[in-house]
Write a protein that holds these residues in place. Structure first.
Motif, PDB file in Angstrom:
ATOM      1  N   SER A 110       0.850  -1.193   0.000  1.00  0.00           N
ATOM      2  CA  SER A 110       0.000   0.000   0.000  1.00  0.00           C
ATOM      3  C   SER A 110       0.882   1.238   0.000  1.00  0.00           C
ATOM      4  CB  SER A 110      -0.871   0.024   1.258  1.00  0.00           C
ATOM      5  OG  SER A 110      -0.050   0.240   2.381  1.00  0.00           O
ATOM      6  N   GLY A 111       0.246   2.352  -0.329  1.00  0.00           N
ATOM      7  CA  GLY A 111       0.976   3.612  -0.338  1.00  0.00           C
ATOM      8  C   GLY A 111       1.571   3.934   1.023  1.00  0.00           C
ATOM      9  N   ALA A 112       0.750   3.763   2.066  1.00  0.00           N
ATOM     10  CA  ALA A 112       1.234   4.082   3.411  1.00  0.00           C
ATOM     11  C   ALA A 112       2.467   3.249   3.751  1.00  0.00           C
ATOM     12  CB  ALA A 112       0.124   3.839   4.438  1.00  0.00           C
ATOM     13  N   HIS A 139      -0.238  11.415   3.609  1.00  0.00           N
ATOM     14  CA  HIS A 139       0.695  10.330   3.317  1.00  0.00           C
ATOM     15  C   HIS A 139       0.185   8.969   3.782  1.00  0.00           C
ATOM     16  CE1 HIS A 139       3.667  13.170   1.872  1.00  0.00           C
ATOM     17  NE2 HIS A 139       3.536  13.884   2.980  1.00  0.00           N
ATOM     18  N   GLY A 140      -1.033   8.885   4.350  1.00  0.00           N
ATOM     19  CA  GLY A 140      -1.578   7.580   4.713  1.00  0.00           C
ATOM     20  C   GLY A 140      -2.184   7.547   6.093  1.00  0.00           C
ATOM     21  N   GLU A 213      -5.035  14.451  -1.404  1.00  0.00           N
ATOM     22  CA  GLU A 213      -6.164  14.622  -0.481  1.00  0.00           C
ATOM     23  C   GLU A 213      -6.216  16.042   0.078  1.00  0.00           C
ATOM     24  OE1 GLU A 213      -6.584  11.344  -1.800  1.00  0.00           O
ATOM     25  OE2 GLU A 213      -8.126  11.658  -0.286  1.00  0.00           O
ATOM     26  N   ILE A 243       2.509   8.956  -5.075  1.00  0.00           N
ATOM     27  CA  ILE A 243       1.509   7.882  -5.023  1.00  0.00           C
ATOM     28  C   ILE A 243       0.245   8.258  -5.807  1.00  0.00           C
ATOM     29  CG2 ILE A 243      -0.062   6.693  -3.417  1.00  0.00           C
ATOM     30  CD1 ILE A 243       2.411   6.555  -1.478  1.00  0.00           C
ATOM     31  N   GLN A 244      -0.183   9.517  -5.695  1.00  0.00           N
ATOM     32  CA  GLN A 244      -1.384   9.929  -6.443  1.00  0.00           C
ATOM     33  C   GLN A 244      -1.039  10.539  -7.795  1.00  0.00           C
ATOM     34  OE1 GLN A 244      -5.656  12.162  -5.506  1.00  0.00           O
ATOM     35  NE2 GLN A 244      -4.470  11.290  -3.877  1.00  0.00           N
TER      36      GLN A 244
HETATM   37  C1  LIG Z   1      -3.353   7.484  -1.234  1.00  0.00           C
HETATM   38  C2  LIG Z   1      -2.088   8.111  -0.838  1.00  0.00           C
HETATM   39  C3  LIG Z   1      -1.249   7.536   0.126  1.00  0.00           C
HETATM   40  C4  LIG Z   1      -1.628   6.276   0.885  1.00  0.00           C
HETATM   41  O1  LIG Z   1      -1.801   5.191   0.032  1.00  0.00           O
HETATM   42  P1  LIG Z   1      -2.614   3.901   0.558  1.00  0.00           P
HETATM   43  O2  LIG Z   1      -2.433   2.902  -0.540  1.00  0.00           O
HETATM   44  O3  LIG Z   1      -4.027   4.337   0.735  1.00  0.00           O
HETATM   45  O4  LIG Z   1      -1.986   3.493   1.831  1.00  0.00           O
HETATM   46  C5  LIG Z   1      -0.042   8.154   0.411  1.00  0.00           C
HETATM   47  N1  LIG Z   1       0.313   9.282  -0.223  1.00  0.00           N
HETATM   48  C6  LIG Z   1      -0.455   9.862  -1.158  1.00  0.00           C
HETATM   49  C7  LIG Z   1       0.021  11.109  -1.838  1.00  0.00           C
HETATM   50  C8  LIG Z   1      -1.689   9.305  -1.493  1.00  0.00           C
HETATM   51  O5  LIG Z   1      -2.468   9.911  -2.390  1.00  0.00           O
END
Ligand SMILES: *Cc1c(COP(=O)(O)O)cnc(C)c1O
Length: 425
Positions: A110-112, A139-140, A213, A243-244
């Motif tokens: 996952s991103g986090a 960031h999560g 977000e 991530i986004q």
């Molecule tokens: C969504 C997001 C995260 C977290 O990702 P998850 O997969 O939901 O854990 C971290 N950083 C950014 C910039 C994001 O948009």
């Protein structure tokens, strides 16, 4: 009662209340730019599962690659018995991410988890504790990443205490910082770092090159390059949380490329694998390889199905030229959003890049955030079958993240609904 309503009743009896959903309709299938719910209703998709299905839902290459893999083996754990696709994904990421230097990658779920690992790597490689983050950052939701995230509700409220050695500094937010230039906004942030943290204590400066977000905040030109320059001089690492913004979303493979910024580490997830859960940290080989053998990993990180999907998704982005597609979406959408903004004074700004666009809504004074109007327009879109998301520290930003493969007629139908929602709400 509709099938969705029946499912909703079951959900309320089975699923924890803390897990929310934007729409009350349950999905049956999805494609390039639309979702169909269990009652047969079509939704135009301006969310892409939060910037994940950049290649569309069930993209043909992704489906074929996952089917092929699922029949051979589903899991071994790369930490137990390795396989080629994990290596191939790392090779792709090392080649695609900004920076001409030698790179290494590690895969997560996952991103986090990617952000947590980037911080672990940065602290280990520098021997320093502090991590600098920005106002409005997201960031999560894990303990460390909650500390890195700015907004209390809904992400942090009563979930503390949070991890330490995290320091928040002002972001460049052109609409709300009096139009500070990028270098001036960077100087303001750097002054806080130097006075309150101390340059020699900073392991990493962690930033989303365009905030997600937090409100699709695009920093003023020159802000990211100035942070890059400061970090280099201070012996701190620059971590770009892409991530986004990653994987063609902003019209480049990665948003940092817009200003030729080369981060030491990049965190990746969301758009990486066409909807399968995969995340990565990619960066300078000397930094990544500072960590001892066995120091990084996780049972599922770089699962073979997710790796097969990522290779197919990356091939789709390349073959179907989805960076160019994002730029085409930008030109169609911004033209239309500017028309709506010209007649609707609630829209203070149309912003974003590529297929990561947003409007920020304000009250008649032209400045005070208007989350109620934002929610009303979004609800009107939902009633008319357009799936939109809101975001922003003040909840007053309507964001648009269509799949990059959306066809122009579906895109235009979505914009027609949006236009009518603004006129009616
Ligand atoms: C969504 C997001 C995260 C977290 O990702 P998850 O997969 O939901 O854990 C971290 N950083 C950014 C910039 C994001 O948009």
């Amino acid at each position: 009662m509709s099938i969705s309503e029946e499912l909703h009743k079951r959900r309320q009896a089975a699923v924890a209340r803390g897990v929310g959903s934007v729409i009350p309709c349950y999905v049956e299938r999805g494609g390039g730019g639309t979702l169909v719910d269990v009652d047969g209703r079509e939704w135009i998709d301006f969310a892409a599962g939060i910037a994940v299905t950049n290649v569309g839902n069930s993209a043909p290459r992704v489906v074929a690659a996952v089917k092929e893999q699922v029949e051979r083996f589903t899991h071994t754990s790369f930490m137990v018995a390795p396989y080629e696709s994990y290596v191939a994904v790392c090779e792709e990421l090392n080649g695609l991410t900004p920076g001409g230097f030698d790179k290494r990658s590690a895969l997560f779920n996952s991103g986090a988890e990617a952000v947590e690992n980037a911080v672990k790597i940065a602290r280990h490689a520098t021997g320093r504790p502090a991590v600098v983050v920005f106002d409005h950052a997201y960031h999560g939701r894990t303990n460390l990443t909650m500390a890195l995230t700015a907004k209390n509700m809904p992400y942090k409220h009563r979930f503390g205490p949070f991890a330490g050695e995290v320091y928040r500094v002002p972001m460049s937010y052109p609409l709300r910082d009096g139009g500070l230039t990028g270098p001036a906004a960077a100087a303001r942030a750097i002054d806080v770092i130097e006075k309150q943290v101390g340059a020699e204590n900073v392991a990493a400066v962690l930033i989303e090159p365009i905030q997600g977000e937090g409100g699709f905040v695009v920093p003023a030109e020159g802000f990211l390059p100035a942070l890059r320059e400061w970090a280099t001089a201070a012996g701190a690492l620059l971590i770009a949380d892409e991530i986004q913004t990653g994987f063609c979303r902003t019209g480049d493979w990665f948003a940092c490329q817009h200003e030729d910024v080369e981060p030491d580490l990049v965190t990746l997830a969301k758009g990486i694998a066409g909807g399968l859960p995969l995340a990565a940290v990619t960066g300078r080989a000397d930094v990544m390889d500072a960590v001892h053998v066995g120091g990084l990993g996780g049972t599922y990180g770089g699962n073979p199905l997710a790796c097969a999907a990522a290779l197919a998704a990356i091939e789709t982005m390349r073959e179907e030229e989805l960076c160019a597609a994002a730029r085409r979406i930008e030109s169609v959408m911004t033209a239309r959003l500017r028309q709506v903004a010209a007649r609707d004074p609630r829209i203070a700004e149309v912003r974003g890049r590529g297929a990561m666009l947003a409007v920020e809504l304000v009250q008649p004074d032209g400045f005070t955030p208007d989350p109620l109007a934002t929610a009303a327009v979004s609800a009107a879109c939902h009633r008319a079958g357009l799936l939109t998301l809101t975001c922003g520290t003040y909840g007053n930003v309507l964001r648009f993240l269509p799949p990059l493969v959306i066809d122009e007629s579906t895109l235009t139908r979505g914009l027609d609904i949006l236009d009518a929602a603004f006129a009616g709400a």
